[in-house]
Design a protein around this motif. Structure first.
Motif, mmCIF file in Angstrom:
data_model
loop_
_atom_site.group_PDB
_atom_site.id
_atom_site.type_symbol
_atom_site.label_atom_id
_atom_site.label_comp_id
_atom_site.label_asym_id
_atom_site.label_seq_id
_atom_site.Cartn_x
_atom_site.Cartn_y
_atom_site.Cartn_z
ATOM 1 N N ARG A 86 0.690 -1.210 0.016
ATOM 2 C CA ARG A 86 0.104 -0.067 -0.111
ATOM 3 C C ARG A 86 0.819 1.396 0.123
ATOM 4 O O ARG A 86 0.413 2.496 0.399
ATOM 5 N N LYS A 125 -19.525 -0.341 1.072
ATOM 6 C CA LYS A 125 -18.460 -1.457 0.753
ATOM 7 C C LYS A 125 -17.090 -0.907 0.178
ATOM 8 O O LYS A 125 -16.181 -1.113 0.841
ATOM 9 N N GLU A 126 -17.308 0.027 -0.794
ATOM 10 C CA GLU A 126 -16.173 0.758 -1.515
ATOM 11 C C GLU A 126 -15.262 1.465 -0.239
ATOM 12 O O GLU A 126 -14.074 1.493 -0.531
ATOM 13 N N ARG A 128 -15.452 1.088 2.980
ATOM 14 C CA ARG A 128 -14.667 0.512 3.873
ATOM 15 C C ARG A 128 -13.381 0.059 3.137
ATOM 16 O O ARG A 128 -12.485 -0.103 3.949
ATOM 17 N N GLU A 129 -13.561 -0.657 2.254
ATOM 18 C CA GLU A 129 -12.511 -1.413 1.640
ATOM 19 C C GLU A 129 -11.187 -0.275 1.262
ATOM 20 O O GLU A 129 -9.825 -0.406 1.512
ATOM 21 N N THR A 130 -11.463 1.012 0.775
ATOM 22 C CA THR A 130 -10.560 2.353 0.761
ATOM 23 C C THR A 130 -9.962 2.392 1.933
ATOM 24 O O THR A 130 -8.640 2.524 2.054
ATOM 25 N N LYS A 132 -9.652 0.599 4.807
ATOM 26 C CA LYS A 132 -8.679 -0.473 5.375
ATOM 27 C C LYS A 132 -7.339 -0.359 4.531
ATOM 28 O O LYS A 132 -6.606 -0.438 5.315
ATOM 29 N N HIS A 133 -7.266 -0.165 3.200
ATOM 30 C CA HIS A 133 -6.287 -0.098 2.273
ATOM 31 C C HIS A 133 -5.362 1.060 3.102
ATOM 32 O O HIS A 133 -3.981 0.964 3.065
ATOM 33 N N TYR A 164 -8.494 -1.735 -6.904
ATOM 34 C CA TYR A 164 -9.448 -1.368 -6.129
ATOM 35 C C TYR A 164 -8.900 -1.162 -4.814
ATOM 36 O O TYR A 164 -8.203 -1.795 -4.323
#
Length: 164
Positions: A86, A125-126, A128-130, A132-133, A164
């Protein structure tokens, strides 16, 4: 890094290679933002031997103050110890009489800011994933006692358009 340590930053190259003997630099500037108040030119470069492409960050030493030099050295030192999926990777570094060159991994997926603006809806969801990264990268920095002083969505880039 203190001013006295500026001359003690080793290059990644084991031999005194000149940048132009290892990399070719394209003409077009890449829009990669600014490094704080410090200005650099960012271009696409190619390693001559492997033909791999990289981001080449070029600092004109004639325009740098001693504080600018310290900031660049601190950036190099931090990037050398930060190895994580990352975090943009520093592949090489050249300190030549007129310029400093930072050779970084190529990322071509655009900025997070542009992706957010382009979407009409950024669902949970997007988001949350962003997050998290981003937090994975920040956690890696903090585990190595490195603080990122300028976290902005315009500085966050994707590896590719499919990332993503």
């Amino acid at each position: 890094v203190t001013r006295g340590e500026l001359n003690n930053v080793p290059s990644f190259m084991p031999f005194a290679s000149l940048f132009k003997n290892v990399y070719e630099v394209g003409d077009d500037e890449l829009d990669m933002g600014r490094n704080g108040a410090l200005s650099s030119t960012t271009k696409r470069g190619t390693q001559i031997k492997t033909r791999d492409t990289f981001i080449i960050k070029i600092y004109d030493k004639t325009k740098l103050t001693s504080d600018d030099e310290l900031e660049i050295i601190n950036e190099i030192k931090a990037l050398r110890i930060l190895r994580h999926d990352r975090i943009l990777q520093l592949n090489d570094f050249f300190d030549e009489p007129k310029h400093r060159f930072l050779v970084m991994e190529m990322v071509e997926g655009g900025e997070l800011f542009d992706r957010i603006v382009a979407k009409e809806v950024y669902n949970e969801k997007e988001g949350r994933e962003t997050c998290k990264h981003i937090l994975e990268g920040v956690q890696h920095c903090h585990q190595r006692k490195v603080a990122h002083r300028e976290l902005k969505v315009s500085f966050m880039t994707y590896q590719s358009c499919l990332s993503y």
